[in-house]
Motif scaffolding. Structure first.
Motif, PDB file in Angstrom:
ATOM      1  N   GLU A 133       0.948  -1.763  -0.377  1.00 61.59           N
ATOM      2  CA  GLU A 133      -0.183   0.047  -0.077  1.00 61.59           C
ATOM      3  C   GLU A 133       0.962   1.241   0.038  1.00 61.59           C
ATOM      4  O   GLU A 133       1.903   1.712   0.960  1.00 61.59           O
ATOM      5  CB  GLU A 133      -1.039   0.231   1.062  1.00 61.59           C
ATOM      6  N   VAL A 134       0.718   2.069  -0.855  1.00 65.59           N
ATOM      7  CA  VAL A 134       0.970   3.595  -1.114  1.00 65.59           C
ATOM      8  C   VAL A 134      -0.091   5.067   0.324  1.00 65.59           C
ATOM      9  O   VAL A 134      -1.088   4.682  -1.030  1.00 65.59           O
ATOM     10  CB  VAL A 134       1.878   3.760  -2.318  1.00 65.59           C
ATOM     11  N   VAL A 135       0.361   5.161   0.950  1.00 60.71           N
ATOM     12  CA  VAL A 135      -0.141   5.846   1.444  1.00 60.71           C
ATOM     13  C   VAL A 135      -0.167   7.418   1.486  1.00 60.71           C
ATOM     14  O   VAL A 135       1.195   7.571   1.839  1.00 60.71           O
ATOM     15  CB  VAL A 135      -0.545   6.160   2.942  1.00 60.71           C
ATOM     16  N   ALA A 136      -0.526   8.107   0.930  1.00 61.50           N
ATOM     17  CA  ALA A 136       0.144   9.769   0.891  1.00 61.50           C
ATOM     18  C   ALA A 136      -0.547  10.584   1.684  1.00 61.50           C
ATOM     19  O   ALA A 136      -1.818  10.600   2.571  1.00 61.50           O
ATOM     20  CB  ALA A 136      -0.236  10.442  -0.264  1.00 61.50           C
ATOM     21  N   LEU A 137       0.698  11.322   2.235  1.00 64.63           N
ATOM     22  CA  LEU A 137      -0.066  12.259   3.652  1.00 64.63           C
ATOM     23  C   LEU A 137      -0.063  13.665   2.556  1.00 64.63           C
ATOM     24  O   LEU A 137       1.234  14.002   2.102  1.00 64.63           O
ATOM     25  CB  LEU A 137       1.055  12.410   4.357  1.00 64.63           C
ATOM     26  N   VAL A 138      -0.954  14.224   2.624  1.00 66.29           N
ATOM     27  CA  VAL A 138      -0.722  15.867   2.248  1.00 66.29           C
ATOM     28  C   VAL A 138      -1.554  16.710   2.970  1.00 66.29           C
ATOM     29  O   VAL A 138      -2.085  16.144   3.905  1.00 66.29           O
ATOM     30  CB  VAL A 138      -1.459  15.851   1.080  1.00 66.29           C
ATOM     31  N   GLY A 139      -1.356  17.698   2.920  1.00 59.37           N
ATOM     32  CA  GLY A 139      -1.793  19.077   3.454  1.00 59.37           C
ATOM     33  C   GLY A 139      -0.719  20.269   3.167  1.00 59.37           C
ATOM     34  O   GLY A 139      -0.479  20.631   2.876  1.00 59.37           O
ATOM     35  N   ASP A 140      -1.406  21.092   3.369  1.00 62.01           N
ATOM     36  CA  ASP A 140      -0.527  22.379   3.400  1.00 62.01           C
ATOM     37  C   ASP A 140       0.557  22.833   4.268  1.00 62.01           C
ATOM     38  O   ASP A 140       0.932  21.952   4.957  1.00 62.01           O
ATOM     39  CB  ASP A 140      -1.758  23.863   3.717  1.00 62.01           C
ATOM     40  N   ASN A 141       1.219  23.682   3.825  1.00 58.38           N
ATOM     41  CA  ASN A 141       2.546  24.021   4.547  1.00 58.38           C
ATOM     42  C   ASN A 141       2.128  24.289   6.223  1.00 58.38           C
ATOM     43  O   ASN A 141       1.305  24.953   6.835  1.00 58.38           O
ATOM     44  CB  ASN A 141       3.169  24.859   4.104  1.00 58.38           C
ATOM     45  N   ALA A 169     -10.500  20.228  -0.852  1.00 60.21           N
ATOM     46  CA  ALA A 169     -11.371  20.787   0.078  1.00 60.21           C
ATOM     47  C   ALA A 169     -10.947  20.518   1.776  1.00 60.21           C
ATOM     48  O   ALA A 169     -11.281  20.955   2.832  1.00 60.21           O
ATOM     49  CB  ALA A 169     -13.141  20.588   0.245  1.00 60.21           C
ATOM     50  N   ALA A 170     -10.629  19.860   1.968  1.00 60.87           N
ATOM     51  CA  ALA A 170      -9.860  19.036   3.012  1.00 60.87           C
ATOM     52  C   ALA A 170      -9.115  20.016   2.971  1.00 60.87           C
ATOM     53  O   ALA A 170      -8.735  19.907   4.714  1.00 60.87           O
ATOM     54  CB  ALA A 170      -9.964  17.730   2.812  1.00 60.87           C
ATOM     55  N   ILE A 171      -7.763  19.510   2.143  1.00 64.31           N
ATOM     56  CA  ILE A 171      -6.380  20.534   2.830  1.00 64.31           C
ATOM     57  C   ILE A 171      -7.093  22.010   3.077  1.00 64.31           C
ATOM     58  O   ILE A 171      -6.083  22.249   4.043  1.00 64.31           O
ATOM     59  CB  ILE A 171      -5.917  20.482   1.846  1.00 64.31           C
ATOM     60  N   THR A 172      -7.942  22.554   2.632  1.00 65.92           N
ATOM     61  CA  THR A 172      -8.059  24.145   2.790  1.00 65.92           C
ATOM     62  C   THR A 172      -9.308  24.275   4.225  1.00 65.92           C
ATOM     63  O   THR A 172      -9.206  25.462   4.636  1.00 65.92           O
ATOM     64  CB  THR A 172      -8.823  24.866   1.503  1.00 65.92           C
ATOM     65  N   GLY A 173      -9.345  22.907   4.582  1.00 62.33           N
ATOM     66  CA  GLY A 173     -10.801  23.169   5.454  1.00 62.33           C
ATOM     67  C   GLY A 173     -12.058  24.182   4.991  1.00 62.33           C
ATOM     68  O   GLY A 173     -12.728  23.251   5.916  1.00 62.33           O
ATOM     69  N   ASN A 182       2.207  17.491  -5.217  1.00 57.99           N
ATOM     70  CA  ASN A 182       2.185  17.103  -6.294  1.00 57.99           C
ATOM     71  C   ASN A 182       0.762  16.719  -6.333  1.00 57.99           C
ATOM     72  O   ASN A 182       0.748  14.988  -6.300  1.00 57.99           O
ATOM     73  CB  ASN A 182       3.258  17.258  -6.728  1.00 57.99           C
ATOM     74  N   MET A 183      -0.636  16.774  -6.226  1.00 60.43           N
ATOM     75  CA  MET A 183      -1.458  16.037  -6.569  1.00 60.43           C
ATOM     76  C   MET A 183      -1.984  15.181  -7.851  1.00 60.43           C
ATOM     77  O   MET A 183      -2.460  13.901  -7.359  1.00 60.43           O
ATOM     78  CB  MET A 183      -3.038  16.866  -6.107  1.00 60.43           C
ATOM     79  N   THR A 184      -1.018  15.623  -8.486  1.00 65.07           N
ATOM     80  CA  THR A 184      -1.257  14.933  -9.984  1.00 65.07           C
ATOM     81  C   THR A 184      -0.440  13.195  -9.719  1.00 65.07           C
ATOM     82  O   THR A 184      -1.059  12.399 -10.094  1.00 65.07           O
ATOM     83  CB  THR A 184      -1.011  15.039 -10.757  1.00 65.07           C
ATOM     84  N   ASP A 185       0.878  13.282  -8.851  1.00 67.92           N
ATOM     85  CA  ASP A 185       1.802  12.447  -8.609  1.00 67.92           C
ATOM     86  C   ASP A 185       1.222  11.750  -7.300  1.00 67.92           C
ATOM     87  O   ASP A 185       0.849  10.317  -7.768  1.00 67.92           O
ATOM     88  CB  ASP A 185       2.747  12.856  -8.210  1.00 67.92           C
ATOM     89  N   VAL A 186       0.404  12.421  -6.488  1.00 66.45           N
ATOM     90  CA  VAL A 186      -0.059  11.597  -5.261  1.00 66.45           C
ATOM     91  C   VAL A 186      -1.368  10.666  -5.959  1.00 66.45           C
ATOM     92  O   VAL A 186      -1.446   9.742  -5.796  1.00 66.45           O
ATOM     93  CB  VAL A 186      -0.941  12.636  -4.187  1.00 66.45           C
ATOM     94  N   VAL A 244      -4.882  13.258   4.440  1.00 69.59           N
ATOM     95  CA  VAL A 244      -5.391  14.414   4.908  1.00 69.59           C
ATOM     96  C   VAL A 244      -4.360  15.263   6.174  1.00 69.59           C
ATOM     97  O   VAL A 244      -5.554  15.218   7.218  1.00 69.59           O
ATOM     98  CB  VAL A 244      -6.539  14.924   4.377  1.00 69.59           C
ATOM     99  N   LEU A 245      -3.851  16.121   6.357  1.00 71.71           N
ATOM    100  CA  LEU A 245      -3.223  16.530   7.624  1.00 71.71           C
ATOM    101  C   LEU A 245      -3.726  18.121   7.454  1.00 71.71           C
ATOM    102  O   LEU A 245      -3.218  18.671   6.446  1.00 71.71           O
ATOM    103  CB  LEU A 245      -2.246  16.228   8.402  1.00 71.71           C
ATOM    104  N   ARG A 246      -4.506  18.705   9.036  1.00 72.40           N
ATOM    105  CA  ARG A 246      -4.657  20.325   8.208  1.00 72.40           C
ATOM    106  C   ARG A 246      -4.872  20.323  10.698  1.00 72.40           C
ATOM    107  O   ARG A 246      -4.717  20.047  10.780  1.00 72.40           O
ATOM    108  CB  ARG A 246      -5.953  20.492   8.655  1.00 72.40           C
ATOM    109  N   HIS A 247      -3.755  21.451  10.563  1.00 76.58           N
ATOM    110  CA  HIS A 247      -3.180  22.296  11.259  1.00 76.58           C
ATOM    111  C   HIS A 247      -2.591  20.817  12.121  1.00 76.58           C
ATOM    112  O   HIS A 247      -3.062  21.099  14.034  1.00 76.58           O
ATOM    113  CB  HIS A 247      -4.121  22.747  11.948  1.00 76.58           C
TER     114      HIS A 247
END
Length: 260
Positions: free
Chosen positions: A36-44, A241-245, A206-210, A219-222
């Motif tokens: 399994e490849v699990v991508a962790l994404v979120g803003d800075n 939408a999850a990334i931005t809240g 890079n969401m295309t790569d993800v 998705v992580l946020r704060h």
């Protein structure tokens, strides 16, 4: 696809990390299975790198439970992470330009024969096998790293994770600053890691790569979990939408709340 009844390779529950008054991670949960490849994404500042460093033993969580294949573990140091089968490639790659590919793969973990002499032949054989398993296009295991492209260097860094029979590989922005062709090659390497039975944590902006390589997107946020998505069936807008809240685990926010 993963089988939810199986014990995860890595399970993290309620992991928190504070730096002074800053809450970098707050009660974060994460599971990673074999194949399994699990991508962790979120803003800075979302906590992605902090979570990766926690898995890698660079940082110690203040609270929370970490299990590997169902066994509670402590990962106080990178050496402890390596002993548990966790390999990590950070953005600096930690490679040496003046050494060849084989020497970089085995840097600090050189093989020796019965007399204690460095066994270059066996290391070269293993290097060729590992690069073959990753479908790498590096021309020779004897070429110096300085002569390789940025994408090929990333290939060497990923190949190095396979020294020592890992179970979990953490990749921090592996396609950053790469060309389209180099990115495609690195994504093939990530798929190869999954095919070899490893669990892969991929951090990327890079969401295309993800979406092209991940099975699941977390998705992580704060510093908090803010959604878990099937990479194959979830639209880009929902993940954004999850990334931005604008979308939270308990449901979408109102337009007024999203603007606040």
């Amino acid at each position: 696809m993963t089988d939810g009844s199986r014990v995860p390779l890595l399970s993290m529950r309620g992991v928190s990390k504070r730096f002074g008054g800053v809450e970098a991670l707050v009660g974060v949960d994460l599971d990673v299975h074999r194949h399994e490849v699990v991508a962790l994404v979120g803003d800075n500042g979302a906590g992605k790198s902090t979570l990766a460093k926690t898995v890698a033993g660079v940082l110690t969580p203040d609270t929370g439970l970490v299990e590997i294949e169902g066994v509670p573990v402590s990962i106080p140091t990178p050496a402890a992470a390596h002993a548990l089968g966790v390999a990590t490639v950070f953005q600096d790659l930690a490679l040496c330009d003046n050494l060849d590919v084989t020497s970089n793969l085995f840097l600090g973990r050189e093989l020796r024969d019965a007399r204690g002499v460095r066994d270059d032949e066996r290391m070269e054989q293993m290097a060729r096998r590992i690069l073959h398993d990753l479908t790498s296009r590096i021309p020779s295991v004897r070429v110096p790293l300085a002569s390789l492209s940025a994408g090929q260097r990333q290939s060497v860094a990923i190949a190095r994770t396979l020294i020592g029979d890992p179970r979990i590989v953490v990749l921090d922005e592996p396609t950053a600053a790469l060309s389209v062709a180099q990115t495609a090659e690195v994504l093939l390497h990530i798929e190869a890691l999954r095919d070899l039975g490893l669990g892969v944590i991929l951090i990327s902006h890079n969401m295309t790569d993800v979406r092209s390589v991940a099975d699941r997107i977390e998705v992580l946020r704060h510093g908090r979990n803010n959604g878990s998505f099937d990479a194959r069936t979830t639209g880009y807008e929902q993940i954004l939408a999850a990334i931005t809240g604008a979308l939270r685990p308990d449901g979408p926010r109102s337009p007024a709340a999203a603007r606040s």
